[in-house]
Design a protein around this motif. Structure first.
Motif, PDB file in Angstrom:
ATOM      1  N   ALA A  70       0.835  -1.205   0.000  1.00  0.00           N
ATOM      2  CA  ALA A  70       0.000   0.000   0.000  1.00  0.00           C
ATOM      3  C   ALA A  70       0.870   1.256   0.000  1.00  0.00           C
ATOM      4  O   ALA A  70       0.556   2.239  -0.681  1.00  0.00           O
ATOM      5  CB  ALA A  70      -0.922  -0.012   1.214  1.00  0.00           C
ATOM      6  N   LEU A  71       1.967   1.222   0.748  1.00  0.00           N
ATOM      7  CA  LEU A  71       2.846   2.391   0.835  1.00  0.00           C
ATOM      8  C   LEU A  71       3.438   2.743  -0.522  1.00  0.00           C
ATOM      9  O   LEU A  71       3.486   3.922  -0.892  1.00  0.00           O
ATOM     10  CB  LEU A  71       3.965   2.133   1.843  1.00  0.00           C
ATOM     11  CG  LEU A  71       5.009   3.249   1.991  1.00  0.00           C
ATOM     12  CD1 LEU A  71       4.366   4.549   2.455  1.00  0.00           C
ATOM     13  CD2 LEU A  71       6.126   2.828   2.946  1.00  0.00           C
ATOM     14  N   PHE A  72       3.871   1.745  -1.285  1.00  0.00           N
ATOM     15  CA  PHE A  72       4.462   2.040  -2.593  1.00  0.00           C
ATOM     16  C   PHE A  72       3.431   2.664  -3.533  1.00  0.00           C
ATOM     17  O   PHE A  72       3.742   3.578  -4.298  1.00  0.00           O
ATOM     18  CB  PHE A  72       5.045   0.757  -3.209  1.00  0.00           C
ATOM     19  CG  PHE A  72       6.308   0.308  -2.544  1.00  0.00           C
ATOM     20  CD1 PHE A  72       7.330   1.204  -2.283  1.00  0.00           C
ATOM     21  CD2 PHE A  72       6.483  -1.005  -2.166  1.00  0.00           C
ATOM     22  CE1 PHE A  72       8.500   0.804  -1.663  1.00  0.00           C
ATOM     23  CE2 PHE A  72       7.644  -1.424  -1.544  1.00  0.00           C
ATOM     24  CZ  PHE A  72       8.666  -0.519  -1.291  1.00  0.00           C
ATOM     25  N   GLY A  73       2.202   2.180  -3.490  1.00  0.00           N
ATOM     26  CA  GLY A  73       1.157   2.793  -4.302  1.00  0.00           C
ATOM     27  C   GLY A  73       0.876   4.220  -3.888  1.00  0.00           C
ATOM     28  O   GLY A  73       0.674   5.098  -4.732  1.00  0.00           O
ATOM     29  N   ILE A  74       0.882   4.463  -2.587  1.00  0.00           N
ATOM     30  CA  ILE A  74       0.646   5.811  -2.061  1.00  0.00           C
ATOM     31  C   ILE A  74       1.761   6.758  -2.474  1.00  0.00           C
ATOM     32  O   ILE A  74       1.511   7.901  -2.876  1.00  0.00           O
ATOM     33  CB  ILE A  74       0.519   5.745  -0.525  1.00  0.00           C
ATOM     34  CG1 ILE A  74      -0.834   5.154  -0.139  1.00  0.00           C
ATOM     35  CG2 ILE A  74       0.696   7.130   0.105  1.00  0.00           C
ATOM     36  CD1 ILE A  74      -0.944   4.814   1.322  1.00  0.00           C
ATOM     37  N   LEU A  75       2.997   6.303  -2.396  1.00  0.00           N
ATOM     38  CA  LEU A  75       4.133   7.145  -2.790  1.00  0.00           C
ATOM     39  C   LEU A  75       4.022   7.528  -4.267  1.00  0.00           C
ATOM     40  O   LEU A  75       4.213   8.694  -4.631  1.00  0.00           O
ATOM     41  CB  LEU A  75       5.443   6.406  -2.530  1.00  0.00           C
ATOM     42  CG  LEU A  75       5.815   6.146  -1.069  1.00  0.00           C
ATOM     43  CD1 LEU A  75       7.072   5.293  -0.985  1.00  0.00           C
ATOM     44  CD2 LEU A  75       6.016   7.447  -0.305  1.00  0.00           C
ATOM     45  N   ALA A  76       3.755   6.539  -5.108  1.00  0.00           N
ATOM     46  CA  ALA A  76       3.659   6.808  -6.544  1.00  0.00           C
ATOM     47  C   ALA A  76       2.509   7.762  -6.852  1.00  0.00           C
ATOM     48  O   ALA A  76       2.670   8.723  -7.615  1.00  0.00           O
ATOM     49  CB  ALA A  76       3.480   5.501  -7.306  1.00  0.00           C
ATOM     50  N   THR A 158       3.116  10.212   6.528  1.00  0.00           N
ATOM     51  CA  THR A 158       4.472  10.770   6.428  1.00  0.00           C
ATOM     52  C   THR A 158       5.112  10.410   5.091  1.00  0.00           C
ATOM     53  O   THR A 158       5.839  11.213   4.507  1.00  0.00           O
ATOM     54  CB  THR A 158       5.349  10.277   7.585  1.00  0.00           C
ATOM     55  OG1 THR A 158       5.270   8.836   7.692  1.00  0.00           O
ATOM     56  CG2 THR A 158       4.914  10.889   8.916  1.00  0.00           C
ATOM     57  N   GLY A 159       4.837   9.210   4.592  1.00  0.00           N
ATOM     58  CA  GLY A 159       5.363   8.829   3.276  1.00  0.00           C
ATOM     59  C   GLY A 159       4.775   9.689   2.174  1.00  0.00           C
ATOM     60  O   GLY A 159       5.492  10.129   1.260  1.00  0.00           O
ATOM     61  N   ALA A 160       3.477   9.937   2.241  1.00  0.00           N
ATOM     62  CA  ALA A 160       2.833  10.792   1.236  1.00  0.00           C
ATOM     63  C   ALA A 160       3.372  12.212   1.307  1.00  0.00           C
ATOM     64  O   ALA A 160       3.607  12.858   0.271  1.00  0.00           O
ATOM     65  CB  ALA A 160       1.319  10.788   1.441  1.00  0.00           C
ATOM     66  N   ALA A 161       3.585  12.730   2.520  1.00  0.00           N
ATOM     67  CA  ALA A 161       4.140  14.072   2.679  1.00  0.00           C
ATOM     68  C   ALA A 161       5.554  14.155   2.093  1.00  0.00           C
ATOM     69  O   ALA A 161       5.916  15.150   1.449  1.00  0.00           O
ATOM     70  CB  ALA A 161       4.161  14.467   4.157  1.00  0.00           C
ATOM     71  N   LEU A 162       6.349  13.108   2.318  1.00  0.00           N
ATOM     72  CA  LEU A 162       7.687  13.048   1.714  1.00  0.00           C
ATOM     73  C   LEU A 162       7.593  13.091   0.197  1.00  0.00           C
ATOM     74  O   LEU A 162       8.331  13.842  -0.471  1.00  0.00           O
ATOM     75  CB  LEU A 162       8.385  11.762   2.171  1.00  0.00           C
ATOM     76  CG  LEU A 162       9.700  11.400   1.459  1.00  0.00           C
ATOM     77  CD1 LEU A 162      10.785  12.423   1.775  1.00  0.00           C
ATOM     78  CD2 LEU A 162      10.151   9.997   1.861  1.00  0.00           C
ATOM     79  N   ALA A 163       6.686  12.309  -0.376  1.00  0.00           N
ATOM     80  CA  ALA A 163       6.545  12.251  -1.824  1.00  0.00           C
ATOM     81  C   ALA A 163       6.063  13.581  -2.392  1.00  0.00           C
ATOM     82  O   ALA A 163       6.560  14.037  -3.431  1.00  0.00           O
ATOM     83  CB  ALA A 163       5.577  11.131  -2.204  1.00  0.00           C
ATOM     84  N   ALA A 176      11.152  12.691  -9.213  1.00  0.00           N
ATOM     85  CA  ALA A 176      10.629  12.497  -7.860  1.00  0.00           C
ATOM     86  C   ALA A 176      10.376  11.027  -7.573  1.00  0.00           C
ATOM     87  O   ALA A 176      10.623  10.549  -6.457  1.00  0.00           O
ATOM     88  CB  ALA A 176       9.353  13.312  -7.671  1.00  0.00           C
ATOM     89  N   LEU A 177       9.882  10.274  -8.567  1.00  0.00           N
ATOM     90  CA  LEU A 177       9.661   8.844  -8.369  1.00  0.00           C
ATOM     91  C   LEU A 177      10.964   8.109  -8.099  1.00  0.00           C
ATOM     92  O   LEU A 177      11.042   7.283  -7.186  1.00  0.00           O
ATOM     93  CB  LEU A 177       8.970   8.247  -9.602  1.00  0.00           C
ATOM     94  CG  LEU A 177       7.458   8.406  -9.701  1.00  0.00           C
ATOM     95  CD1 LEU A 177       6.952   7.891 -11.048  1.00  0.00           C
ATOM     96  CD2 LEU A 177       6.751   7.689  -8.563  1.00  0.00           C
ATOM     97  N   VAL A 178      11.986   8.409  -8.887  1.00  0.00           N
ATOM     98  CA  VAL A 178      13.281   7.769  -8.696  1.00  0.00           C
ATOM     99  C   VAL A 178      13.843   8.103  -7.310  1.00  0.00           C
ATOM    100  O   VAL A 178      14.362   7.236  -6.591  1.00  0.00           O
ATOM    101  CB  VAL A 178      14.272   8.200  -9.797  1.00  0.00           C
ATOM    102  CG1 VAL A 178      15.694   7.748  -9.447  1.00  0.00           C
ATOM    103  CG2 VAL A 178      13.848   7.627 -11.139  1.00  0.00           C
ATOM    104  N   THR A 179      13.718   9.360  -6.920  1.00  0.00           N
ATOM    105  CA  THR A 179      14.257   9.788  -5.635  1.00  0.00           C
ATOM    106  C   THR A 179      13.539   9.127  -4.467  1.00  0.00           C
ATOM    107  O   THR A 179      14.168   8.637  -3.526  1.00  0.00           O
ATOM    108  CB  THR A 179      14.163  11.315  -5.494  1.00  0.00           C
ATOM    109  OG1 THR A 179      14.850  11.934  -6.578  1.00  0.00           O
ATOM    110  CG2 THR A 179      14.788  11.774  -4.181  1.00  0.00           C
ATOM    111  N   VAL A 180      12.216   9.087  -4.515  1.00  0.00           N
ATOM    112  CA  VAL A 180      11.473   8.514  -3.397  1.00  0.00           C
ATOM    113  C   VAL A 180      11.684   7.000  -3.322  1.00  0.00           C
ATOM    114  O   VAL A 180      11.772   6.432  -2.223  1.00  0.00           O
ATOM    115  CB  VAL A 180       9.976   8.876  -3.492  1.00  0.00           C
ATOM    116  CG1 VAL A 180       9.248   8.031  -4.513  1.00  0.00           C
ATOM    117  CG2 VAL A 180       9.308   8.743  -2.126  1.00  0.00           C
TER     118      VAL A 180
END
Length: 255
Positions: A70-76, A158-163, A176-180
């Motif tokens: 779920a976290l990876f989907g949220i980050l993307a 917090t992950g979404a805020a980072l992204a 941004a995707l590569v960096t996160v």
């Protein structure tokens, strides 16, 4: 017009913008399939071999295991929705519509973080329900659910805020995707594999290690605690938002 009114208007516009982009629906659908599908796999395997179940475990424990997917989907999704109008040039009319950049920053970050966090929590709940349907003897107690969803909600937020912060700072979806991905997946694992104390300590201070510890209870360093992992994620999220906010507030939209 008051700041509150402008903020509410900008928030509604950001919500509409998120769901008017096809990629948002694609990421939401892909994440749902991955998370709920993993929940079904975990439940099916546990039902086939119940001897491997941890005593006192509930279906929420199976749902927790889906948190990283779920976290990876949220980050993307957070990266794409925060950078989409920079790639298309839509940021120019957005700033004409909401010239108060501080208001736009608050609305964009707040709506994206809230939306993706809620999505992640709902999908983990669905995955836990699937596990429970396959293993009804585990139960789905409200107390365990509040603990699991509260912990994962913090990781997702917090992950979404980072992204979002990285997206606003870099103004590039690919960058941004590569960096996160590097910060959450690649660098923590790479540093943890090096045979040096400094690399292990540095890995423990990466956001990916903090997320891993809060979801699975394991990390690259024995010194990690729940508090240190939460502080690590919060520090990265705040730093990214400060960097992204500074560029949004001070740099021209086309720079």
């Amino acid at each position: 017009m008051s700041t509150t009114t402008v903020l509410a208007r900008a928030g509604r516009a950001e919500w509409s913008r998120i769901w008017s982009v096809r990629s948002s629906w694609a990421f939401a659908a892909a994440t749902a399939v991955a998370v709920i599908g993993l929940g079904a796999i975990l439940g099916h395997e546990a039902a086939g071999d119940p001897s491997g179940l941890t005593p006192g475990a509930s279906a929420w424990n199976g749902g927790r295991m889906t948190g990283m997917f779920a976290l990876f989907g949220i980050l993307a999704m957070s990266v794409v929705t925060s950078t989409a109008d920079h790639g298309t040039g839509g940021i120019v009319p957005t700033l004409q519509w909401t010239p108060r950049r501080g208001v736009l920053l608050t609305a964009r970050a707040g709506v994206i973080v809230a939306t993706t966090t809620l999505l992640g929590v709902l999908l983990v709940t669905a995955a836990s329900t699937v596990v429970w349907a396959l293993l009804p003897e585990l139960g789905l107690p409200a107390g365990d659910g509040a603990e699991v969803l509260g912990g994962l909600g913090y990781v997702f937020a917090t992950g979404a805020a980072l992204a979002v912060g990285l997206g606003l700072a870099l103004r590039s979806t690919a960058g941004a995707l590569v960096t996160v991905i590097a910060l959450v997946l690649v660098l923590p694992m790479l540093l943890a594999q090096l045979p040096y104390d400094w690399s292990t300590g540095l890995s423990a201070r990466m956001p990916g290690s903090g997320a891993l510890y809060l979801i699975f209870g394991e990390g690259p360093s024995d010194d990690m605690t729940t508090t240190s992992a939460r502080l690590t994620l919060a520090a990265w999220a705040v730093a990214a938002l400060l960097a992204g906010g500074r560029r949004l507030l001070r740099a021209d939209a086309n720079r």
